[in-house]
Design an enzyme around this catalytic site. Structure first.
Site, PDB file in Angstrom:
ATOM      1  N   THR A 375      10.931  83.608  55.773  1.00  0.00           N
ATOM      2  CA  THR A 375      10.050  82.746  56.136  1.00  0.00           C
ATOM      3  C   THR A 375      10.557  81.896  57.158  1.00  0.00           C
ATOM      4  O   THR A 375      11.761  82.111  57.647  1.00  0.00           O
ATOM      5  CB  THR A 375       9.597  81.890  54.620  1.00  0.00           C
ATOM      6  OG1 THR A 375       9.361  82.961  53.776  1.00  0.00           O
ATOM      7  CG2 THR A 375       9.064  80.901  54.745  1.00  0.00           C
ATOM      8  N   THR A 393       4.972  81.598  56.792  1.00  0.00           N
ATOM      9  CA  THR A 393       5.622  82.991  56.540  1.00  0.00           C
ATOM     10  C   THR A 393       4.757  84.158  56.807  1.00  0.00           C
ATOM     11  O   THR A 393       3.566  83.748  56.787  1.00  0.00           O
ATOM     12  CB  THR A 393       6.270  83.026  55.108  1.00  0.00           C
ATOM     13  OG1 THR A 393       6.737  84.182  54.748  1.00  0.00           O
ATOM     14  CG2 THR A 393       5.111  83.194  54.068  1.00  0.00           C
TER      15      THR A 393
HETATM   16  N1  GLY Z   1       6.617  84.937  50.757  1.00  0.00           N
HETATM   17  C1  GLY Z   1       7.777  83.985  50.453  1.00  0.00           C
HETATM   18  C2  GLY Z   1       7.117  82.878  49.689  1.00  0.00           C
HETATM   19  O1  GLY Z   1       5.875  82.653  49.709  1.00  0.00           O
HETATM   20  O2  GLY Z   1       7.747  81.986  48.962  1.00  0.00           O
END
Ligand code: GLY
Length: 566
Positions: A375, A393
Site C-alpha cells: 500500500t 492501495t
Molecule cells: N489491502 C491492504 C489493506 O487494505 O489493508
C-alpha cells in the site's frame, strides 16, 4: 554557606545538563523542517506536486487530490486510479472527518467465488488477474474530497498531474528492483506485454502517455468519465475480456462514503483514525487502550517489557479484528464495546510478564487474516492548519498485475482482502471470519490506518503507512516512539519495528535490529520470533507539529519517501 554552596552546585549541574540536552538535541536526526506547509509521500514527484498546489494557495484537500493521482505515475507499485483508499482529516477549526473510497465487490460476486468444487481456495484466483479486481474507488474519492473540501478549480489540480504523466518519472534503484522482482508475474495476468515488461534501469524515465490521455478525459468530463463515460466502457470491456465480472452497472453504482472516524484518548493525546471498513482505527484504539496502564517510557524503547506489553495487546486486538470487523453497511460491529475501557482491561487481565499468552487461548475460534504490504501513505498539512492523512492501495504490489494499457493503470486485487473462506489466511496471513465474507457490493475489510493525533486540543501529528496487516502496529509504534520515547518524527519513522497479529503466533521483527539478549529472553518466556520473513515492516510517513508551530516531516528511510514543503 553550605546552603549557598549547595544552591550554586545545583545551578551548575542544571546548566551542564541543559548544555548536554542541547547537544543531544542538536545531534538528533530530524526530518525536513518547514514553517508553513508540508507533504510527505512515497516519491518526491508526488510530494512536490502536492506542495506546489499548496504554494499556489490550494488547501490540504486540493493537495490530497493531486498527490493521490500523482502517485499512480510516480509510484505505480501502489499509487493508483485502479484501487482505493481512506482519508482522515482535521480542519484548522478542529472539525474532523473521514472518507472511505475503498473498492467493493462486483454485483456478480458470490461468497464462494474463490473456492473449487471441494470448497478449497483456488490458488491465485483472488490475487492475480481480472477475477481479483474490486470496483475501484479512487476517482470517486478524489472528486468527492475536492467537491466538499477543496478550494482550487479541478484544472489546477489535474494539469500538473497530466504534465507529470507526459514528462515521466525517473526510475530509482529501489524501483528498478521492484519492477524486476514482479516482472515474472505480469505475463501471467496480461495477454499482451505491458509498459513495465521492459528492462527498466535506474535513471531511465518512464512516461505514461495513455494515463495522461485518461486524465485529460477525466478533466474534461469530470468524475463520471471514469464511472459512466468512455473510460468506464474501455475499462469494463478490458476486465471482461480478461475473464473478470465487473460490469458498467458496477462502476455506475460506485460511491465514496463519508464516515465518522474512530476517536479515543491515550494519556493527553486525542487520536483520530479510520473506522470500518478499515479495521485500523478500532484495532489501534484497542491496542493503545490496553497498553495505556503500562509505563512504557520507564521500560524503554524496544525493551523486553515494552515488547511484551505491546505484543500481548496486539495479540488480543487482532483476535477481535478477525471475528468482529467487516463492512459496517453489511455487518453490525460492536465498536463501542470493542474500544470500551472495561472490556479492554478484561482482555488484558490474564497477561503476565512471566509468560507469553498462547494465541489459541485468546482466539474466537480458528480464524486467521492475511493482507498485503504494498500500500502507500501520504500526510499533508497546509498553510491554513488543515491536516489530512491518507492511505491508498492496489492491495498487492501492482495489484492484480493486470494493466490496462489503453488507460495506463494497474487494477487492484483487493478482493483478496475478503475472507474467501472463513478460517483461511489471505495473502497477509490474516484470517477472516463471516463478518468479512464476500457479498455483492460489500467493501472488503482493510488494515489501512490513516491517523491524526491532537495534543492538548491542537493538531500534533499526521501519520500512516503501508504494510498490510502490519499497518496498525507500525502506526502504533510511530506514535509511541514520539510520545513515550521522545523521538523526533524522523527517528520515530526510522526506528526498528516488530509486529504480532494473533495468528500466526509469532513476533515478526526487522532483522538484525533488536538486541539479541532481548530476543533470547522473549524466547525463554515462550514467544516465537521470526526475523527472516519481514526485512521491512511498514514504510511510515508522517508530519509532527513542533513546539514553535513549525513542522517536521518523517519520510521513512525504508523507501524513496520524501518530504517537501515551505
Ligand atoms: N489491502 C491492504 C489493506 O487494505 O489493508
Amino acid at each position: 554557606m553550605i546552603k549557598n554552596f549547595a544552591y550554586i552546585l545545583a545551578l551548575l549541574c542544571f546548566f551542564v545538563s541543559c548544555k548536554k540536552n542541547n547537544d543531544i538535541k542538536e545531534t538528533r536526526k530530524k526530518g525536513l523542517i518547514t514553517q508553513n506547509a508540508m507533504v510527505v509521500s512515497a516519491r518526491v514527484e508526488a510530494s512536490k506536486i502536492g506542495s506546489d498546489i499548496l504554494k499556489k494557495g490550494g488547501n490540504a484537500f486540493d493537495a490530497m487530490c493531486a498527490t493521490q493521482l500523482s502517485l499512480a505515475i510516480a509510484y505505480p507499485y501502489a499509487g493508483n486510479l485502479g484501487g482505493g483508499g481512506f482519508m482522515v482529516y482535521r480542519k484548522a477549526n478542529g472539525n474532523i472527518g473521514s472518507i472511505d473510497f475503498r473498492e467493493k465487490a462486483p454485483m456478480a460476486a458470490t461468497k464462494d467465488m474463490y473456492l473449487d468444487e471441494n470448497g478449497e481456495v483456488i490458488p491465485e484466483k483472488s490475487t492475480l488477474g481480472a477475477m481479483a479486481v474490486g470496483v475501484p474507488g479512487t476517482i470517486a474519492g478524489v472528486f468527492e474530497v475536492h467537491e466538499k473540501l477543496g478550494s482550487l478549480p479541478i484544472e489546477d489540480i489535474l494539469k500538473p498531474v497530466i504534465a507529470l504523466a507526459h514528462k515521466g518519472v525517473v526510475v530509482t534503484e529501489k524501483q528498478e528492483k521492484r519492477i524486476k522482482h514482479y516482472q515474472p508475474f505480469f505475463p501471467k495476468a496480461n495477454k499482451d506485454s505491458i509498459i513495465l515488461d521492459k528492462l527498466w534501469k535506474a535513471n531511465d524515465t518512464i512516461k505514461y502517455p495513455a494515463l495522461a490521455k485518461t486524465l485529460e478525459r477525466i478533466l474534461k468530463h469530470g468524475r463520471d468519465e471514469f464511472y459512466k463515460g468512455e473510460t468506464a466502457k474501455i475499462l469494463v470491456k478490458f476486465i471482461q475480456e480478461n475473464g473478470g465480472i465487473i460490469t458498467e452497472e458496477d462502476l455506475a453504482r460506485y460511491k465514496a462514503q463519508w464516515r465518522t472516524p474512530i476517536t479515543f484518548t491515550y494519556d493527553d493525546l486525542n487520536i483520530i483514525s479510520m473506522s470500518p471498513p478499515s479495521s485500523g482505527g478500532v484495532c489501534l484504539a484497542q491496542i493503545m487502550k490496553m497498553i495505556e496502564p503500562f509505563h512504557l517510557d520507564e521500560y524503554g524503547h524496544n525493551s523486553l517489557k515494552a515488547i511484551q506489553a505491546i505484543t500481548e495487546a496486539e495479540r488480543r486486538a487482532y483476535a477481535d479484528r478477525s471475528f468482529y470487523l467487516g463492512d459496517p453497511d453489511f455487518v453490525k460491529i460492536p465498536i463501542e464495546t470493542l474500544i470500551n475501557d472495561a472490556y479492554l482491561s478484561g482482555r488484558m487481565a490474564d497477561f503476565s510478564f512471566e509468560k507469553a499468552t498462547l494465541s489459541s487461548d485468546v482466539s474466537h475460534g480458528n480464524i486467521q487474516i492475511i493482507e498485503s504490504n504494498e500500500t502507500t501513505h501520504y500526510s499533508i498539512i497546509d498553510q491554513f492548519g488543515n491536516a489530512i492523512s491518507a492511505t491508498t492501495t492496489l492491495n498487492g504490489a501492482y495489484g492484480s498485475k493486470l494493466y490496462c494499457s489503453e488507460l495506463g493503470f494497474f487494477l487492484n486485487n483487493e478482493m483478496d482482502d475478503f475472507s474467501s473462506k472463513p478460517g483461511e489466511p489471505n495473502m497477509f496471513g490474516l484470517i477472516g471470519a463471516e463478518a468479512n465474507s464476500i457479498i455483492p457490493e460489500k467493501r472488503m475489510l482493510s488494515s489501512m490506518t490513516p491517523t491524526i493525533v491532537e495534543k492538548n486540543g491542537k493538531l500534533y501529528m499526521s501519520v500512516g503507512t503501508p504494510g498490510g496487516a502490519t499497518i496498525i502496529t507500525c502506526v502504533l509504534q510511530t506514535i509511541l516512539n514520539i510520545h513515550e520515547f521522545g523521538m523526533t518524527m524522523q527517528e520515530a519513522v526510522d526506528a526498528p519495528r516488530f509486529h504480532h497479529q494473533w495468528l500466526p503466533d509469532v513476533i515478526m521483527m526487522e532483522p538484525n535490529s533488536f538486541d539479541k539478549s532481548i530476543i533470547q529472553q522473549l524466547e525463554k518466556l515462550g514467544y516465537t520470533i521470526n526475523e527472516e520473513d519481514s526485512p521491512v515492516i511498514g514504510i511510515v510517513d508522517g508530519i509532527l507539529v513542533l513546539d514553535d508551530n513549525s513542522y517536521e516531516g518523517g519520510a521513512d528511510r525504508r523507501g524513496d519517501d520524501t518530504a517537501v514543503g515551505f
